[in-house]
Design an enzyme around this catalytic site. Structure first.
Site, PDB file in Angstrom:
ATOM      1  N   LYS A  10     -17.702  11.649  -6.095  1.00  0.00           N
ATOM      2  CA  LYS A  10     -18.333  12.971  -5.756  1.00  0.00           C
ATOM      3  C   LYS A  10     -18.046  12.834  -4.071  1.00  0.00           C
ATOM      4  CE  LYS A  10     -21.272  13.919  -9.422  1.00  0.00           C
ATOM      5  NZ  LYS A  10     -22.560  14.386 -10.120  1.00  0.00           N
TER       6      LYS A  10
ATOM      7  N   TYR B  27     -17.250  22.296 -14.727  1.00  0.00           N
ATOM      8  CA  TYR B  27     -18.693  22.050 -15.156  1.00  0.00           C
ATOM      9  C   TYR B  27     -19.181  23.331 -15.971  1.00  0.00           C
ATOM     10  CZ  TYR B  27     -19.539  18.035 -12.177  1.00  0.00           C
ATOM     11  OH  TYR B  27     -19.319  16.858 -11.647  1.00  0.00           O
TER      12      TYR B  27
ATOM     13  N   ASN C 261     -25.275  12.460  -6.522  1.00  0.00           N
ATOM     14  CA  ASN C 261     -25.431  11.119  -7.326  1.00  0.00           C
ATOM     15  C   ASN C 261     -24.182  10.197  -7.209  1.00  0.00           C
ATOM     16  OD1 ASN C 261     -24.132  12.274  -9.504  1.00  0.00           O
ATOM     17  ND2 ASN C 261     -25.806  12.170 -10.626  1.00  0.00           N
TER      18      ASN C 261
ATOM     19  N   HIS D 211     -19.360  10.987 -11.147  1.00  0.00           N
ATOM     20  CA  HIS D 211     -19.428  11.342 -12.472  1.00  0.00           C
ATOM     21  C   HIS D 211     -18.584  10.787 -13.479  1.00  0.00           C
ATOM     22  CE1 HIS D 211     -18.749  14.756 -15.464  1.00  0.00           C
ATOM     23  NE2 HIS D 211     -17.780  14.204 -15.379  1.00  0.00           N
TER      24      HIS D 211
END
Length: 137
Positions: free
Chosen positions: A9, A49, A112, A115
């Protein structure tokens, strides 16, 4: 031989963690079958998404995923999906095990670092979102 999609990311790309993250997957027996660096538009992030479109974090997630470049890749190996998910750690880095990518590099539950497809069904949607069959070697 199972295939899965992984995205490094924008937060991790900005921190120059691309090589470190790929290395962790390779050291665990996974092989890079396809790889590219790109910058998603807001619309592309929304399309990717779309499964989360009714969730409260959809807007902020798609804003984040389109704010800078990311690295998308297809990894393959035995039980690749489960293996990738274990190496990445829990979505919430506060709950991730020590030594996982998210424990080591994530800022929070949204930023985070990585993915990964969560099932064969999601991998079958996610891989062709970024790669044609000719690009997967």
């Amino acid at each position: 031989m199972e295939k899965t999609l992984v995205i490094i990311k924008p937060d991790a790309v900005k921190k120059n963690l691309i090589g470190e993250i790929i290395s962790r997957f390779e050291k665990n027996g996974l092989r890079v079958a396809a790889l590219k660096k790109l910058k998603m538009t807001k619309e592309q992030a929304m399309g990717f998404y779309v499964v989360h479109k009714d969730r409260p974090f959809y807007e902020s997630l798609t804003d984040f995923m389109s704010e800078g470049p990311c690295v998308v890749m297809v990894l393959e190996g035995e039980d690749a999906i489960a293996k990738v998910r274990k190496i990445m750690g829990a979505t919430n880095p506060a709950q991730a095990e020590e030594g996982t990518i998210r424990k080591d590099f994530a800022e929070n539950i949204e930023r985070n670092a990585v993915h990964g497809s969560d099932s064969p069904q999601s991998a079958s949607y996610e891989i062709p979102y970024f790669f044609s069959a000719l690009e997967i070697l």
